[in-house]
Write a protein that holds these residues in place. Structure first.
Motif, short mmCIF file in Angstrom:
data_model
loop_
_atom_site.label_atom_id
_atom_site.label_comp_id
_atom_site.label_asym_id
_atom_site.label_seq_id
_atom_site.Cartn_x
_atom_site.Cartn_y
_atom_site.Cartn_z
N SER A 159 39.19 46.04 42.84
CA SER A 159 40.38 46.09 43.87
C SER A 159 41.56 46.99 43.39
N LYS A 160 42.00 47.79 44.54
CA LYS A 160 43.14 48.74 44.00
C LYS A 160 44.14 47.89 43.76
N GLY A 161 44.55 46.64 44.58
CA GLY A 161 45.76 45.82 44.49
C GLY A 161 45.62 45.32 43.06
N VAL A 162 44.58 44.92 42.34
CA VAL A 162 44.56 44.22 41.18
C VAL A 162 44.72 45.29 39.99
N GLU A 163 44.32 46.53 40.49
CA GLU A 163 44.54 47.86 39.58
C GLU A 163 45.62 48.18 39.24
N ASN A 164 46.65 48.29 40.57
CA ASN A 164 48.14 48.39 40.64
C ASN A 164 48.95 47.35 39.89
N LEU A 165 48.40 46.17 39.90
CA LEU A 165 49.14 44.80 39.45
C LEU A 165 49.03 45.29 37.87
N SER A 219 45.93 36.25 58.68
CA SER A 219 45.24 36.98 59.80
C SER A 219 43.73 36.65 59.60
N ASP A 220 43.15 36.91 60.94
CA ASP A 220 41.80 36.65 60.90
C ASP A 220 41.02 37.68 59.91
N GLY A 221 39.96 37.04 59.10
CA GLY A 221 39.33 37.63 58.23
C GLY A 221 39.93 38.05 56.66
N SER A 222 41.16 37.65 56.57
CA SER A 222 41.86 37.78 55.56
C SER A 222 41.78 36.61 54.35
N TYR A 223 41.81 37.07 53.21
CA TYR A 223 41.72 36.13 52.06
C TYR A 223 42.72 36.51 51.01
N ILE A 224 43.06 35.47 50.27
CA ILE A 224 44.19 35.33 49.39
C ILE A 224 43.48 35.29 47.91
N MET A 225 43.85 36.01 46.83
CA MET A 225 43.50 36.20 45.48
C MET A 225 44.77 35.87 44.59
N LEU A 226 44.59 35.12 43.44
CA LEU A 226 45.39 34.87 42.42
C LEU A 226 44.90 35.66 41.26
N VAL A 227 45.38 36.43 40.46
CA VAL A 227 45.03 36.98 39.25
C VAL A 227 46.02 36.31 38.14
N ASP A 228 45.43 36.54 36.81
CA ASP A 228 46.31 36.16 35.73
C ASP A 228 46.77 37.50 35.09
N GLU A 229 47.36 37.52 34.08
CA GLU A 229 48.02 38.68 33.52
C GLU A 229 46.95 39.80 33.07
N LYS A 230 45.77 39.25 32.79
CA LYS A 230 44.55 40.10 32.45
C LYS A 230 43.80 40.67 33.62
N GLY A 231 44.26 40.41 34.93
CA GLY A 231 43.45 40.89 35.92
C GLY A 231 42.24 39.80 36.42
N GLU A 232 42.10 38.82 35.76
CA GLU A 232 41.12 38.11 36.16
C GLU A 232 41.22 37.04 37.26
N LEU A 233 40.30 36.76 38.00
CA LEU A 233 40.50 35.94 39.24
C LEU A 233 40.69 34.48 38.88
N ILE A 234 41.76 33.73 39.29
CA ILE A 234 42.18 32.48 39.05
C ILE A 234 42.32 31.77 40.23
N GLY A 235 42.38 32.31 41.40
CA GLY A 235 42.58 31.70 42.73
C GLY A 235 41.90 32.36 43.96
N HIS A 236 41.36 31.93 44.84
CA HIS A 236 40.82 32.65 45.85
C HIS A 236 40.66 31.69 47.20
N SER A 237 40.66 32.28 48.44
CA SER A 237 40.84 31.23 49.45
C SER A 237 39.27 30.82 49.72
N ASP A 238 38.17 31.53 49.20
CA ASP A 238 37.12 31.18 48.98
C ASP A 238 36.53 30.80 47.55
N TYR A 239 36.91 29.46 47.06
CA TYR A 239 36.95 29.30 45.80
C TYR A 239 35.62 29.38 44.95
#
Length: 584
Positions: free
Chosen positions: A198-204, A166-186
């Motif tokens: 990020s609450k999403g990362v915190e819940n993961l 969707s418009d304005g959305s971005y995708i993030m990939l995080v490893d088991e430590k919660g560190e950013l390893i992938g992003h739509s804006d690399y």
């Protein structure tokens, strides 16, 4: 308006959850495809792998790099842990750059016959990469070495960028430590952006397994929160099963609900104009206009409750009348689709009944033969022996008890078939899955015995209930079990495993057959597609099973096992009452 708003919000949330799910399975499929490809290459090029021609080995590895754009580097390892050949897209590698890795933990995994997925790390080019190791041969004396591929997460993100978001959305990939390893804006990854807020990362991170090796959250539930940027977002998070990382999809609330805001503004404007018009035209026009609006609201509410027979009477040919007409047509189409699905489901059920009939007849034949034996024997004894003595010796009672037992056997078999084939209205209720599995196994008892199939049914208590239609879930399980039996005409092991994980119950049906060709796996859920001989299947079983499972809010998939055979997976949400009690 509240109903429409909730429906639109639900649609937006569903779209976000679907996006996150697609990303999760895209990454898993990418890694699985590479693993399978390397295994296939090792089998089809064994003479190159075991030979001494280094040039041939380099050409083989360069071919792999060419066919997989997300690969940065690949190395061929010997059975002693020596790097035999290594090729890279970024720089030349000489024999001096090769090293011995026999003492590394990753090589020990290969030597045990296991593939491995390494943790993401920063390479010398400041890129986020991870290793995928695939063994060649078996274990111990059969171990011949393996491949270790270095995969660029930047290239992985580019490969999944084709997924529509969707418009304005971005995708993030995080490893088991919660560190950013992938992003739509690399660029966010390159500058090592901190996303822990990020609450999403915190819940993961809260959902990590006991050993902390990966996340265990599977579902994709949209929630609103403040992202690491401090902006209010609509976020969805979940597990990437193959690698154990997390995926988070976020969209600013301004963008997420832009359509809803526009729609509400337009509706408010229309309502304001309607009020002005009604005021000017008087009470008569008020009555004429309010009535169809109320009927439309009543119709929407009725349809939401599941009443697809409700029709709103059309009283005019104005815009509102056209809306009502379109609404009635829409409900008619939905009802027609539901009816067609019912017919297809029942037709597939009747086809299954036909295939089961011979087995049921054979099962009934044995107790009927026993009944005939008892009757003939009793008649002969009545001719030669005293009836009072037979009564005193308990012969009558013994024979009658045996006859009743055989009749009960016949009744159980025929009742199972009647319960399965009976056409009933869909009715959701709390269902205990092991009971359904046992009913299915009764229906296929004959082919199991005839084909010398060993059945292994596994589950651990407590196993919660699911809130589904019992008859339709039975149809799904029967279809998967029948497919598994068809895959093992010469005998084998049928494993049915019930798993309770999070808020989901998984049903795994595993056979030890030959499996399905990889190029055919993507077609197995297509209607009328079948790999069975003519007369053995309709080609609708898996397609209908997918419709039923998705209507139950679940997921169904099919995959080849690494060793031998095929595994079907069904994940269903547990009953809402169980979730409520766990929360309390």
């Amino acid at each position: 308006m509240k109903i429409i708003k909730k429906e639109v919000e639900a649609s937006i949330h569903k779209q976000h959850a679907l996006t996150a799910s697609r990303v999760s399975y895209a990454v898993s499929d990418l890694v699985k495809t590479l693993q399978t490809s390397l295994e296939t290459i090792s089998l089809t090029n064994s003479e190159v792998f075991d030979g001494d021609d280094v040039k041939q080995k380099e050409n083989l590895l360069y071919g792999v790099l060419k066919n997989f754009p997300h690969l940065e580097e690949i190395v061929m390892v010997s059975s002693h842990g020596e790097e035999v050949v290594k090729v890279s897209k970024r720089y030349a590698i000489s024999s001096k750059d090769l090293k011995l890795i026999s003492e590394e933990a990753q090589f020990r995994k290969l030597k045990q016959g296991n593939f491995f997925i390494g943790s993401p790390k920063i390479d010398i080019d400041n890129q986020i990469v991870f290793d995928l190791g695939v063994p060649v041969g078996g274990i111990n004396e059969d171990f011949r070495g393996g491949f270790i591929a270095k995969i660029s997460l930047r290239q992985v993100m580019q490969e999944i960028s084709s997924i529509e978001i969707s418009d304005g959305s971005y995708i993030m990939l995080v490893d088991e430590k919660g560190e950013l390893i992938g992003h739509s804006d690399y660029s966010q990854v390159l500058r090592r952006q901190d996303v822990f807020k990020s609450k999403g990362v915190e819940n993961l991170l809260k959902s990590k397994t006991d050993d902390g090796s990966h996340f265990k959250t599977l579902e994709f539930n949209p929630i609103t929160y403040k992202s690491y940027t401090g902006e209010d977002v609509l976020g969805v998070y979940g597990l990437i099963p193959m690698v154990g990382w997390g995926v988070v999809v976020e969209q600013p609330l301004v963008n997420a609900y832009a359509t809803l805001s526009t729609m509400l503004s337009q509706l408010n404007l229309v309502l304001f104009l309607i009020i002005l018009t009604i005021t000017g035209l008087g009470l008569f026009f008020i009555f004429q206009f309010i009535r169809p609006v109320e009927e439309l609201a009543t119709g929407v509410a009725s349809v939401k409750r599941g009443d697809l027979d409700y029709q709103i009477p059309k009283q005019s040919n104005d815009e509102l009348g056209l809306v009502i007409e379109a609404f009635n047509e829409m409900i008619g189409e939905i009802k027609k689709k539901r009816d067609n699905e019912k017919v297809a489901i029942q037709a597939e059920k009747r086809a299954a009944v036909g295939l089961l009939a011979a087995g049921v007849a054979h099962e009934i034949n044995n107790p009927m033969n026993n009944l005939g034996f008892y009757a003939d024997d009793l008649l002969e004894r009545l001719e030669t022996e005293n009836i009072d003595e037979l009564k005193e010796e308990g012969v009558f009672k013994e024979y009658l008890l045996s006859i009743r037992e055989q009749i009960h056997r016949c009744t159980d078999i025929t009742q199972s078939l009647l319960n399965y084939s009976r056409e009933v209205e869909s009715q959701d209720k709390e269902v205990y899955i092991p009971h359904i599995v046992n009913e299915v196994l009764k229906l296929v008892k004959y082919p199991i015995n005839k084909q010398n199939i060993e059945v292994d049914l596994q589950w651990e208590e407590p196993l919660p209930y699911v809130f589904v239609d019992e008859s339709q879930l039975q149809q799904v399980i029967l279809n998967l079990v029948t497919n598994a039996l068809d895959a093992m005409p010469g005998g084998g092991v049928l494993t049915i495993r019930l798993i309770y994980e999070g808020k989901l119950i998984g049903i795994e049906v595993v056979d030890t057959g030959e499996g399905i060709l990889e190029q055919n796996l993507k077609h197995v859920f297509d209607p009328f597609y079948t790999t069975k001989p003519v007369g053995k299947g309709t080609g609708l079983g898996l397609a209908i099973s997918q419709v039923i499972v998705e209507r139950m809010g679940g997921i169904i998939s099919l995959e080849n096992k690494k060793e031998v055979g095929t595994k079907a997976n069904v994940w269903l949400p547990i009953a809402a009452e169980v979730i409520k009690n766990e929360t309390i």
